[in-house]
Write a protein that holds these residues in place. Structure first.
Motif: not given
Length: 197
Positions: A56-62, A72-77
């Motif tokens: 998931s992205m935690k910031v928006r453009e601009g 952002y958060t990472l998925s690391t299975p």
């Protein structure tokens, strides 16, 4: 008077030369160029110490961001699986450490003691048999072969009784100091693997 006039002219020339040099340096010094505007970017390149997919992205453009802000958060299975493996290894090492510290179970101690008692009874029987066969041999009733067999059985039972007693003592004493230290070291090693993940 001419001498002071010459000194004054020389001094004036030196002052003019120094002023020209300083003015030239000041004019050659560059000031940074400041430009205001908007930058448009279509590709974001982000990296992390851990490989994974952006969940998931935690910031928006601009949006304005600051240093240290979560972007952002990472998925690391794969990393999660490694963590489970490391934690399982730690649990196994802790169990071995506990076993080394606690020592043998009650049933193991009883079994070792019973084996020793059985070996003692076998030794006693072998000793009596040897004495009987020796008396019969001395009387000329049995051949030397029977005496040799009885002696060999008696010696074998002595060794069996010693081994059973040593095993019983070992179970009673529990793990050695070195075994306990090795088990504790395995716990620390496993904890290091968990911390690394």
């Amino acid at each position: 008077m001419k001498k002071s006039y010459i000194i004054g002219i020389v001094l004036a020339v030196v002052v003019v030369v120094v002023a020209v040099v300083l003015t030239g340096r000041y004019l050659q010094r560059r000031t940074p160029l400041l430009i205001q505007g908007t930058v448009e970017c279509t590709t974001y390149k982000a990296s992390s110490k851990v490989p994974g997919r952006i969940e998931s992205m935690k910031v928006r453009e601009g949006e304005r961001v600051t240093k240290g802000q979560l972007l952002y958060t990472l998925s690391t299975p794969e990393l999660n699986a490694k963590l489970l493996q490391a934690e399982a290894l730690r649990s196994a090492a802790e169990a071995l450490d506990k076993q080394a510290v606690t020592g043998a179970r009650k049933q193991q101690k009883e079994a070792a003691l019973n084996l020793w008692k059985k070996a003692q009874a076998g030794l006693e029987l072998a000793e009596k048999t040897y004495e009987r066969v020796k008396n019969l041999y001395d009387a000329g009733v049995v051949p030397a072969q029977k005496l040799d067999e009885a002696r060999a059985n008696y010696e074998a039972m002595k060794a069996t009784e010693l081994a059973a007693r040593a095993q019983s003592d070992l179970v009673d004493d529990g793990a050695s100091k070195e075994d306990k230290e090795a088990a504790a070291a395995k716990v620390r090693q496993a904890q290091g693997a968990v911390d690394e993940v």
